[in-house]
Design an enzyme around this catalytic site. Structure first.
Site, mmCIF file in Angstrom:
data_model
loop_
_atom_site.group_PDB
_atom_site.id
_atom_site.type_symbol
_atom_site.label_atom_id
_atom_site.label_comp_id
_atom_site.label_asym_id
_atom_site.label_seq_id
_atom_site.Cartn_x
_atom_site.Cartn_y
_atom_site.Cartn_z
ATOM 1 N N ASP A 133 -13.819 -17.115 36.133
ATOM 2 C CA ASP A 133 -14.970 -16.717 35.230
ATOM 3 C C ASP A 133 -14.343 -16.910 33.602
ATOM 4 O O ASP A 133 -13.313 -16.716 33.436
ATOM 5 C CB ASP A 133 -15.697 -15.415 35.593
ATOM 6 C CG ASP A 133 -16.465 -14.835 34.502
ATOM 7 O OD1 ASP A 133 -17.501 -15.810 34.365
ATOM 8 O OD2 ASP A 133 -16.630 -13.655 34.198
ATOM 9 N N ASP A 135 -16.476 -14.981 30.364
ATOM 10 C CA ASP A 135 -16.574 -14.180 29.625
ATOM 11 C C ASP A 135 -16.371 -12.681 30.326
ATOM 12 O O ASP A 135 -16.886 -12.556 31.588
ATOM 13 C CB ASP A 135 -18.269 -14.099 29.042
ATOM 14 C CG ASP A 135 -18.272 -15.164 28.058
ATOM 15 O OD1 ASP A 135 -17.823 -15.122 26.831
ATOM 16 O OD2 ASP A 135 -18.814 -16.038 28.490
#
Length: 297
Positions: A133, A135
């Protein structure tokens, strides 16, 4: 170290099915608009995607570029924000026979016959696939200036430029150096490409990342953007995902390496603390057996 400053050229008009999706908050008092962080985080996290109407004449404009999964803390996206996806089909790859789709008619996914990744490149042949991922896992970005940002990123919208102040999670560069050449690296983010692609061009200077997937590759399921690893086109025995949100890997929890949400703690060491685990996972036949045993509660 001086922050890296960059900008994009003026863009053409964007609409609901492009890479920019405008979420217009009807609340006139900006102080009542929920955000994910006191410093006006740009993590406009997404839950009930039916809660916002598109009204371009509304005074207060919020651009939903990033995605988050907080508890009632974020600005929403509209019900028709399908971004080229189709209704979730229980017969598609990755669906469980035990899944109840009767109350999830608003869930949307990429085309059920689509494989998201191309065949492995020669340099990654035989390696396991590590999905990461962006953010709150690798970086944190905010609308307002923050102390010592690593990147100041300008994204040109049809309404004008937006500036993001981005901080890298501690030890990110060290972590990228470690995984370089040891895995096939895929960054899979629920953020929009207009922001994430430009940011990755800056933070991945050594070209560690082989593939990038954005919001239009996610599944909107029960109001959350979910990353279905079964449509990557990779062997799930050799695939793992590092993500701060359990919603993101709810279809493949046995492949997940959870990590805490990072906002601004400069003493954080979670990325480099994953290195011994990743080193072990390189050597096992099925990563799921290790991860289920390690993280099952």
């Amino acid at each position: 170290m001086e922050p890296i400053t960059t900008s994009t050229p003026s863009s053409t008009d964007y609409n609901l099915h492009s890479n920019v999706c405008f979420s217009i908050q009807e609340e006139k008092d900006i102080s009542k608009v929920p955000t994910c962080d006191p410093i006006m985080s740009v993590d406009l996290k997404l839950h009930d995607h039916q809660s916002i109407k598109y009204k371009k004449k509304t005074k207060n404009l919020f651009v939903s570029i990033l995605s988050c999964f907080g508890e009632d803390t974020c600005i929403q996206t509209p019900a028709n924000d399908t971004l080229g996806s189709v209704v979730y089909d229980s017969n598609r790859v990755g669906a469980s026979a035990n899944d109840d789709f009767s109350n999830n008619t608003d869930a949307v996914v990429p085309d059920k016959y689509q494989v998201l990744l191309p065949p492995m490149m020669p340099i990654t042949k035989g390696l396991k696939t590590l999905v990461i991922d962006l953010d709150e896992t690798l970086v944190h970005a905010a609308f307002k200036p923050v102390p010592n940002p690593d990147v100041i990123l300008e994204v040109e919208m049809d309404t004008g430029p937006l500036t993001f102040y981005v901080c890298k999670r501690p030890h990110l560069d060290e972590f990228l150096d470690y995984i370089h050449g040891k895995f096939e690296i895929v960054v899979f983010t629920a953020s929009l490409a207009i922001y994430a692609d430009k940011l990755l061009n800056i933070i991945d200077k050594k070209h560690v990342i082989q593939h990038r997937l954005f919001r239009d590759s996610c599944i909107l399921y029960n109001g959350n953007y979910t990353k279905d690893l079964s449509v990557l086109g990779r062997d799930l025995k050799k695939t793992m995902i590092i993500d701060n949100s359990p919603h993101a890997y709810q279809f493949n929890p046995e492949n997940a390496i959870p990590i805490g949400t990072w906002i601004k703690d400069r003493s954080d060491r979670q990325l480099i603390e994953l290195i011994p685990l990743l080193d072990h996972l390189q050597k096992v036949t099925d990563v799921r057996t290790v991860l289920e045993e390690r993280y099952s509660s």
